[in-house]
Design a protein around this motif. Structure first.
Motif, PDB file in Angstrom:
ATOM      1  N   ILE A  57       0.832  -1.191   0.000  1.00  0.00           N
ATOM      2  CA  ILE A  57       0.000   0.000   0.000  1.00  0.00           C
ATOM      3  C   ILE A  57       0.871   1.246   0.000  1.00  0.00           C
ATOM      4  CG2 ILE A  57      -1.927  -1.163   1.124  1.00  0.00           C
ATOM      5  CD1 ILE A  57      -0.979   0.086   3.725  1.00  0.00           C
ATOM      6  N   ALA A  58       0.279   2.382  -0.345  1.00  0.00           N
ATOM      7  CA  ALA A  58       1.006   3.647  -0.399  1.00  0.00           C
ATOM      8  C   ALA A  58       0.919   4.377   0.943  1.00  0.00           C
ATOM      9  CB  ALA A  58       0.461   4.543  -1.512  1.00  0.00           C
ATOM     10  N   ASN A  59       2.031   4.938   1.351  1.00  0.00           N
ATOM     11  CA  ASN A  59       2.103   5.716   2.577  1.00  0.00           C
ATOM     12  C   ASN A  59       1.239   6.973   2.468  1.00  0.00           C
ATOM     13  OD1 ASN A  59       3.115   6.358   5.155  1.00  0.00           O
ATOM     14  ND2 ASN A  59       4.656   7.689   4.261  1.00  0.00           N
ATOM     15  N   GLY A  60       0.501   7.264   3.529  1.00  0.00           N
ATOM     16  CA  GLY A  60      -0.273   8.494   3.588  1.00  0.00           C
ATOM     17  C   GLY A  60      -1.602   8.468   2.869  1.00  0.00           C
ATOM     18  N   GLU A  61      -1.964   7.356   2.266  1.00  0.00           N
ATOM     19  CA  GLU A  61      -3.258   7.247   1.578  1.00  0.00           C
ATOM     20  C   GLU A  61      -4.153   6.267   2.313  1.00  0.00           C
ATOM     21  OE1 GLU A  61      -3.137   6.306  -2.539  1.00  0.00           O
ATOM     22  OE2 GLU A  61      -1.939   8.053  -3.050  1.00  0.00           O
ATOM     23  N   ALA A  62      -5.426   6.576   2.373  1.00  0.00           N
ATOM     24  CA  ALA A  62      -6.388   5.683   3.007  1.00  0.00           C
ATOM     25  C   ALA A  62      -6.741   4.546   2.057  1.00  0.00           C
ATOM     26  CB  ALA A  62      -7.651   6.444   3.386  1.00  0.00           C
ATOM     27  N   THR A  63      -6.859   3.357   2.617  1.00  0.00           N
ATOM     28  CA  THR A  63      -7.248   2.174   1.861  1.00  0.00           C
ATOM     29  C   THR A  63      -8.296   1.406   2.646  1.00  0.00           C
ATOM     30  OG1 THR A  63      -5.064   1.933   0.870  1.00  0.00           O
ATOM     31  CG2 THR A  63      -6.451  -0.014   0.885  1.00  0.00           C
ATOM     32  N   GLU A  64      -9.322   0.967   1.963  1.00  0.00           N
ATOM     33  CA  GLU A  64     -10.310   0.086   2.576  1.00  0.00           C
ATOM     34  C   GLU A  64      -9.889  -1.347   2.313  1.00  0.00           C
ATOM     35  OE1 GLU A  64     -14.312   0.758   1.351  1.00  0.00           O
ATOM     36  OE2 GLU A  64     -14.499   2.539   2.601  1.00  0.00           O
ATOM     37  N   LEU A  65      -9.833  -2.136   3.368  1.00  0.00           N
ATOM     38  CA  LEU A  65      -9.568  -3.562   3.250  1.00  0.00           C
ATOM     39  C   LEU A  65     -10.842  -4.306   3.610  1.00  0.00           C
ATOM     40  CD1 LEU A  65      -6.102  -3.941   5.011  1.00  0.00           C
ATOM     41  CD2 LEU A  65      -6.570  -3.761   2.566  1.00  0.00           C
ATOM     42  N   LEU A  66     -11.344  -5.091   2.667  1.00  0.00           N
ATOM     43  CA  LEU A  66     -12.484  -5.953   2.946  1.00  0.00           C
ATOM     44  C   LEU A  66     -11.909  -7.294   3.363  1.00  0.00           C
ATOM     45  CD1 LEU A  66     -15.445  -6.712   3.053  1.00  0.00           C
ATOM     46  CD2 LEU A  66     -15.345  -7.174   0.584  1.00  0.00           C
ATOM     47  N   LEU A  67     -12.025  -7.611   4.637  1.00  0.00           N
ATOM     48  CA  LEU A  67     -11.507  -8.856   5.197  1.00  0.00           C
ATOM     49  C   LEU A  67     -12.619  -9.889   5.177  1.00  0.00           C
ATOM     50  CD1 LEU A  67      -9.736  -7.317   8.327  1.00  0.00           C
ATOM     51  CD2 LEU A  67      -8.765  -7.702   6.041  1.00  0.00           C
TER      52      LEU A  67
END
Length: 132
Positions: A57-67
């Protein structure tokens, strides 16, 4: 309705093939923040392994993880250094939003099955073109 499901499934497949960012705002409910969340990724928790087992993932960016726990056992998605610890029962799925603030490689484990080899890593990289 089936077209919506097909498009949603296609979007998840595409999202899984894209490198994406991660750090913690761990929640058990879906949070939608279109201006801030830039990436989505599906992570499956099988019995004794993660798919994928390396998440970039990229630093400083929000990411949604669907677990998604697709196994027959209870599992956790735990990245201690990013303050992530989510428990999932068999068949359960949860969405978390993560936003890292430091690059590095972080250990991903299932607290219940680490000894059986249920481990992986979260790699936080500088965003391309950020010039940092």
């Amino acid at each position: 309705m089936s077209i919506k499901k097909s498009l949603a499934g296609l979007a998840m497949i595409i999202a899984m093939s894209i490198s994406v960012p991660l750090h913690v705002f761990a929640t058990t409910e879906v949070e939608r923040e279109p201006a801030d969340t830039t990436n989505e990724m599906v992570v499956e928790l099988h019995d004794d392994y993660f798919n994928p087992n390396a998440i970039t993932i990229a630093n400083g960016e929000a990411t949604e993880l669907l677990l998604k726990n697709v196994g027959q056992k209870e599992h956790t998605f735990t990245v201690e250094k990013l303050d992530i610890d989510v428990e999932l029962q068999p068949g359960e799925q949860k969405t978390i939003t993560v936003k890292p603030d430091e690059t590095g490689t972080y250990e991903l484990i299932c607290r219940f099955h680490e000894k059986e080899g249920m481990v992986g890593e979260v790699i936080v990289e500088e965003k391309e073109g950020s010039g940092e």
